[in-house]
Design a protein around this motif. Structure first.
Motif, PDB file in Angstrom:
ATOM      1  N   GLU A 138      53.516  12.600  59.942  1.00  0.00           N
ATOM      2  CA  GLU A 138      54.743  13.207  60.471  1.00  0.00           C
ATOM      3  C   GLU A 138      55.755  12.131  60.878  1.00  0.00           C
ATOM      4  O   GLU A 138      56.943  12.258  60.611  1.00  0.00           O
ATOM      5  CB  GLU A 138      54.410  14.097  61.671  1.00  0.00           C
ATOM      6  CG  GLU A 138      55.620  14.826  62.226  1.00  0.00           C
ATOM      7  CD  GLU A 138      55.257  15.738  63.391  1.00  0.00           C
ATOM      8  OE1 GLU A 138      56.192  16.220  64.038  1.00  0.00           O
ATOM      9  OE2 GLU A 138      54.060  15.951  63.654  1.00  0.00           O
ATOM     10  N   GLN A 186      57.316  10.775  57.740  1.00  0.00           N
ATOM     11  CA  GLN A 186      58.227  11.754  57.146  1.00  0.00           C
ATOM     12  C   GLN A 186      59.505  11.911  57.958  1.00  0.00           C
ATOM     13  O   GLN A 186      60.578  12.122  57.398  1.00  0.00           O
ATOM     14  CB  GLN A 186      57.517  13.101  56.992  1.00  0.00           C
ATOM     15  CG  GLN A 186      56.432  13.075  55.944  1.00  0.00           C
ATOM     16  CD  GLN A 186      55.575  14.330  55.942  1.00  0.00           C
ATOM     17  OE1 GLN A 186      55.492  15.060  56.929  1.00  0.00           O
ATOM     18  NE2 GLN A 186      54.919  14.577  54.818  1.00  0.00           N
ATOM     19  N   ASN A 187      59.408  11.798  59.274  1.00  0.00           N
ATOM     20  CA  ASN A 187      60.579  12.002  60.130  1.00  0.00           C
ATOM     21  C   ASN A 187      61.442  10.757  60.299  1.00  0.00           C
ATOM     22  O   ASN A 187      62.660  10.862  60.451  1.00  0.00           O
ATOM     23  CB  ASN A 187      60.158  12.511  61.511  1.00  0.00           C
ATOM     24  CG  ASN A 187      59.636  13.928  61.463  1.00  0.00           C
ATOM     25  OD1 ASN A 187      59.926  14.683  60.542  1.00  0.00           O
ATOM     26  ND2 ASN A 187      58.841  14.285  62.445  1.00  0.00           N
ATOM     27  N   GLU A 220      55.952   4.837  51.704  1.00  0.00           N
ATOM     28  CA  GLU A 220      55.621   5.845  50.693  1.00  0.00           C
ATOM     29  C   GLU A 220      54.150   5.782  50.313  1.00  0.00           C
ATOM     30  O   GLU A 220      53.480   6.816  50.208  1.00  0.00           O
ATOM     31  CB  GLU A 220      56.504   5.676  49.460  1.00  0.00           C
ATOM     32  CG  GLU A 220      57.934   6.099  49.676  1.00  0.00           C
ATOM     33  CD  GLU A 220      58.771   5.978  48.406  1.00  0.00           C
ATOM     34  OE1 GLU A 220      58.205   6.041  47.304  1.00  0.00           O
ATOM     35  OE2 GLU A 220      59.998   5.807  48.546  1.00  0.00           O
ATOM     36  N   ALA A 224      51.996   6.997  53.204  1.00  0.00           N
ATOM     37  CA  ALA A 224      52.005   8.462  53.292  1.00  0.00           C
ATOM     38  C   ALA A 224      51.054   9.066  52.265  1.00  0.00           C
ATOM     39  O   ALA A 224      50.297   9.997  52.576  1.00  0.00           O
ATOM     40  CB  ALA A 224      53.421   9.000  53.096  1.00  0.00           C
ATOM     41  N   GLU A 237      47.760  11.226  53.205  1.00  0.00           N
ATOM     42  CA  GLU A 237      47.565  12.583  52.686  1.00  0.00           C
ATOM     43  C   GLU A 237      46.182  12.738  52.053  1.00  0.00           C
ATOM     44  O   GLU A 237      45.528  13.772  52.226  1.00  0.00           O
ATOM     45  CB  GLU A 237      48.660  12.930  51.683  1.00  0.00           C
ATOM     46  CG  GLU A 237      50.005  13.173  52.331  1.00  0.00           C
ATOM     47  CD  GLU A 237      51.153  13.312  51.335  1.00  0.00           C
ATOM     48  OE1 GLU A 237      50.958  13.004  50.137  1.00  0.00           O
ATOM     49  OE2 GLU A 237      52.240  13.727  51.769  1.00  0.00           O
TER      50      GLU A 237
END
Length: 77
Positions: A34, A37-38, A51, A54, A58
């Motif tokens: 999060e 992403q934020n 990237e 992330a 995931e």
């Protein structure tokens, strides 16, 4: 002298400990994802590239969810 161990209770206890630890890791991964992403910022858990980090996070989230499901008794799902 004999020691009787109820393996069903032992297995259930171990599974619950495993699930608790996995849930803590899962929450940490979700918080990190999060944040990336934020803000686009990462602590570089798996990579210093946001990237890639992330993507790796995931994958670990998916793995944690799978392991949690495996170690959770059917009546608790």
């Amino acid at each position: 002298m004999f020691i009787c161990i109820d393996l069903n209770n032992l297995i259930t206890t171990v599974d619950r400990i495993v699930v608790q630890e996995l849930e803590e890791n899962l929450q940490s991964f979700m918080d990190s994802l999060e944040r990336i992403q934020n803000t686009g910022e990462t602590y570089g858990i798996f990579s210093t590239d946001p990237e890639q980090d992330a993507k790796d996070i995931e994958e670990h989230i998916k793995a944690c969810k799978l392991l949690i499901a495996y170690h959770t008794p059917f009546d608790e799902l």
